[in-house]
Design an enzyme around this catalytic site. Structure first.
Site, PDB file in Angstrom:
ATOM      1  N   CYS A 118       0.925  -1.149   0.269  1.00 19.72           N
ATOM      2  CA  CYS A 118       0.070  -0.104   0.016  1.00 19.72           C
ATOM      3  C   CYS A 118       0.919   1.232   0.133  1.00 19.72           C
ATOM      4  O   CYS A 118       0.218   2.322  -0.028  1.00 19.72           O
ATOM      5  CB  CYS A 118      -1.003  -0.025   1.180  1.00 19.72           C
ATOM      6  N   HIS A 258      -3.262   6.962   3.090  1.00 18.75           N
ATOM      7  CA  HIS A 258      -3.683   5.558   2.609  1.00 18.75           C
ATOM      8  C   HIS A 258      -4.968   5.168   3.488  1.00 18.75           C
ATOM      9  O   HIS A 258      -5.197   5.064   4.586  1.00 18.75           O
ATOM     10  CB  HIS A 258      -2.669   4.546   3.037  1.00 18.75           C
ATOM     11  N   ASN A 288     -10.092  -0.599   1.578  1.00 24.72           N
ATOM     12  CA  ASN A 288      -8.585  -0.642   1.277  1.00 24.72           C
ATOM     13  C   ASN A 288      -8.408  -1.064  -0.193  1.00 24.72           C
ATOM     14  O   ASN A 288      -8.268  -2.238  -0.503  1.00 24.72           O
ATOM     15  CB  ASN A 288      -7.853  -1.313   2.187  1.00 24.72           C
TER      16      ASN A 288
END
Ligand code: COA
Length: 336
Positions: A118, A258, A288
């Protein structure tokens, strides 16, 4: 501090999300969970998932086309393609090579993928910055794209509630006005806690060697430990990054983090003393999306007018590795 470097311009950003929506209520058909359980712990209400033959390549390609269009550059101007992905449809060819071919980017241009989960976009920006700063390449296409949904164990209710699919892209080029859009950038890793989130590709041994059963190949995550590590590390890291850049938190207009867990985002927000208007969150709708998460949040919030251009933002992310990183950037008019 590197002197005499060629400054970098963020010329265009774009994103793409699949159409299929899966809500928390939908997930109750798969296992024992509830919208209330998921939403209160993560801030997620729904996610978008690829369907049919659609993959991270298709999403990445569409995001890249949008970013390129906004940049005002043409495919022939692109000198390199870097793709960040942790849940690709195939390990090779690289997604970057697939996108190069789809877009008609010249055939001899280097194209490769990186795996920083990520934190992928920030890692890719950092690599691109080095190439542009040195004068080795002028214009680089960065794509961050993941189809997590194909690599999740849909019986694992603690990991599969979290992830969604999506893509974001950014075109960076040598700045022609002397202004560097990357005010500061930093990337980190701690491989000693690498087992906290992993995607095994164990395969099985050659039958001539010794028997070894094929293992399931799904995303495995120790959610509680990931949460503890990130909650302990990220807010302080972001604060220190701003300090090291010689800035004050109030001098930066937006936080574009994020999108992994709303509670973690709020911990960073609290540390910086930011109001809700300064913090970009879209986790509620997308979950996510791994590497795509930051560029997707950036491009969408600009498109929706939540983030005004001619501003500055701090990007920050973390992911498997464990990796983490941050960047303080200028968002010029016209990038989206
Ligand atoms: N629905 C209902 N109950 C669930 C559940 C779900 N989807 N998932 C787990 N549970 C249960 C567990 O079985 C456990 O039950 P038990 O106490 O009877 O054993 C209980 O809820 C607590 O589980 P736990 O895993 O400790 O939950 P948690 O409070 O840590 O929340 C996460 C789980 C995944 C939401 C949380 O740890 C998290 O967000 N971690 C960060 C993960 C992350 O950001 N990953 C991406 C990094 S890029």
């Amino acid at each position: 501090m590197i002197n005499n470097i060629i400054p970098l311009k963020i010329a265009g950003v774009g994103y793409c999300i699949p159409e299929t929506v899966v809500t928390n209520d939908d997930l109750t058909k798969l296992y024992d969970t509830s919208d209330e359980w998921i939403y209160t712990r993560t801030g997620i209400k729904e996610r978008r998932l690829v369907s049919g033959n659609e993959s991270a390549v298709d999403l990445g390609y569409k995001a890249a086309e949008r970013a390129l269009e906004k940049s005002g550059l043409k495919v022939e101007d692109i000198d390199m393609v870097i793709c960040a992905s942790s849940a690709p449809p195939e390990l090779y060819p690289a997604i970057a090579c697939r996108i190069q071919a789809h877009m008609g980017i010249p055939n001899d241009v280097p194209a490769f993928d990186i795996t920083a989960a990520c934190s992928g976009l920030i890692y890719a920006m950092s690599i691109a910055r080095g190439f542009i700063a040195s004068g080795m390449y002028k214009s680089i296409l960065l794509v961050a794209t993941d189809n997590n949904s194909r690599l999740l164990n849909w019986e694992d209710r603690s990991a599969s509630i979290l992830f969604g699919d999506g893509a974001g892209a950014m075109v960076v080029t040598a700045s022609d006005d002397g202004v560097d859009d990357i005010i500061s950038i930093d990337i980190r890793a701690n491989g000693s806690i690498g087992d906290l989130i992993k995607l095994p590709l164990a395969g099985k041994n050659c039958p001539l060697v010794e028997a070894n059963d094929e293992q399931p190949q799904f995303i495995e995550m120790n959610g509680k430990e990931v949460y503890k590590f990130v909650a302990r590390t990220l807010p302080q890291y972001v604060e220190e990054m701003i300090e090291k850049a010689g800035m004050k938190a109030e001098e930066i207009d937006y936080l574009i983090p994020h999108q992994a867990n709303l509670r973690i985002i709020q911990a960073v927000q609290e540390r910086l003393g930011y109001s809700d208007e300064k913090v970009v969150t879209n986790i509620k709708y997308y979950g996510n999306t791994s590497a795509a998460s930051i560029p997707l949040a950036m491009a969408e919030s600009v498109e929706q007018g939540k983030v005004k251009l001619g501003s500055t933002a701090i990007l920050c992310g973390f992911g498997a590795g464990m990796t983490w990183g941050g960047a303080i950037v200028r968002l010029r008019e016209g990038i989206c």
